[in-house]
Design an enzyme around this catalytic site. Structure first.
Site, mmCIF file in Angstrom:
data_model
loop_
_atom_site.group_PDB
_atom_site.id
_atom_site.type_symbol
_atom_site.label_atom_id
_atom_site.label_comp_id
_atom_site.label_asym_id
_atom_site.label_seq_id
_atom_site.Cartn_x
_atom_site.Cartn_y
_atom_site.Cartn_z
ATOM 1 N N SER A 157 0.837 -1.200 0.000
ATOM 2 C CA SER A 157 0.000 0.000 0.000
ATOM 3 C C SER A 157 0.870 1.246 0.000
ATOM 4 O O SER A 157 2.048 1.206 0.379
ATOM 5 C CB SER A 157 -0.893 0.003 1.243
ATOM 6 O OG SER A 157 -1.535 1.245 1.429
ATOM 7 N N TYR A 170 -1.923 -0.575 10.468
ATOM 8 C CA TYR A 170 -2.015 -0.929 9.043
ATOM 9 C C TYR A 170 -0.816 -0.391 8.269
ATOM 10 O O TYR A 170 -0.241 -1.082 7.424
ATOM 11 C CB TYR A 170 -3.315 -0.382 8.475
ATOM 12 C CG TYR A 170 -3.577 -0.770 7.042
ATOM 13 C CD1 TYR A 170 -3.883 -2.090 6.703
ATOM 14 C CD2 TYR A 170 -3.534 0.173 6.019
ATOM 15 C CE1 TYR A 170 -4.130 -2.456 5.389
ATOM 16 C CE2 TYR A 170 -3.778 -0.179 4.705
ATOM 17 C CZ TYR A 170 -4.079 -1.492 4.396
ATOM 18 O OH TYR A 170 -4.313 -1.845 3.095
#
Length: 274
Positions: A157, A170
């Site tokens: 990501s 995350y």
């Protein structure tokens, strides 16, 4: 891709189901792995309607024994794995702070989650969901690539490059996936196994839709900040991942590419905000 066996984890999600369909259109046989049998079967049925080949395998990617059983089934039903896409991952609301910046009022407000309220079990869960699933799935399916060569594509990501506010677990977990991608690329280079990753910027998925829009579908304040920080001023479309994924999967076109993490982000990583 004709007759290649592609194993995809997280295959029931918006991004990975789109990638799975793209592989199938190119003639690959696709193993769809994920936690929810009904969702995976829906994707498999959609692929079959288009004339492709796909089978659904409901499995917990954190349970290595289950994964080993699925590997045997995939080998018997589709063939041994040629390409592995590690797409399983996600966040947890209780691994997220309420505010972007520390505010002492959040500590005193029981309805808010401050940095000091983050539960280590939930942070641990996010790391397992992202890093450990990638680790275990690779341990299981890369065995089929030894002596044959192969391709592994991890999905990390933009959080791995530039950590976003509110989601420390995350962001850290995805950074670990990027690092692991490079480690694997070096470790398996002598076996002809190429390992790369894509780093999507902002795409609307079932998991993050509620964080980006209100109940009426209007963009919230965070979404407006995201779009202001993305030079192309829009969210990505799942189909816009396919070209990069197919290029990385094609040994003739990217045979000397390994250990890279490619942003697909509308310019987000290039923009300083000024």
């Amino acid at each position: 891709m004709k007759d290649k066996v592609v194993v995809i984890t997280g295959a029931g999600g918006v991004l990975c189901s789109t990638i799975a369909k793209a592989y199938a259109r190119q003639g690959a046989k696709v193993a769809l792995l994920g936690r929810t049998a009904e969702t995976l079967q829906k994707v498999a049925d959609e692929i079959a309607k288009e004339g492709g080949i796909a089978k659904a395998y409901a499995v917990n990617c954190l349970e290595k024994e289950q994964m080993e059983e699925v590997r045997i089934r995939v080998g018997k039903e589709l063939g041994v794995c040629d390409i592995l896409v590690n797409g399983a991952g996600g966040n947890h609301p209780k691994g997220t702070t309420s505010g972007e910046y520390f505010n002492m009022a959040d500590v005193e407000d029981e309805s808010k989650i401050s940095f000091f309220d983050l539960d280590e079990n939930n942070v641990d869960y996010v790391f397992k969901l992202n890093y450990l699933t990638t680790f275990l799935t690779t341990q299981v399916f890369a065995k089929d690539m030894i002596g044959r060569g192969g391709c592994i594509i991890n999905i990390t990501s933009m959080n791995a490059f530039r950590p976003l506010t509110k989601i420390p677990a995350y962001s850290g977990a995805k950074a670990s996936v990027s690092n692991f991608t490079q480690w694997l690329a070096v470790h398996f280079a002598g076996e002809g196994i190429r390992v790369n990753a894509i780093a999507p910027g902002f795409f609307v998925t079932n998991q993050n839709r509620g964080m980006l829009f209100d109940k009426d579908g209007n963009p919230n304040a965070r979404t407006k900040k995201i779009l202001a920080g993305t030079p192309m001023r829009r969210f990505g479309e799942a189909e816009e991942l396919i070209g990069t994924v197919m290029w990385l999967s094609d040994k003739e076109k990217s045979g000397f590419v390994t250990g890279v993490v490619i942003p697909i982000d509308g310019g987000f990583s290039a923009y300083s905000g000024v």
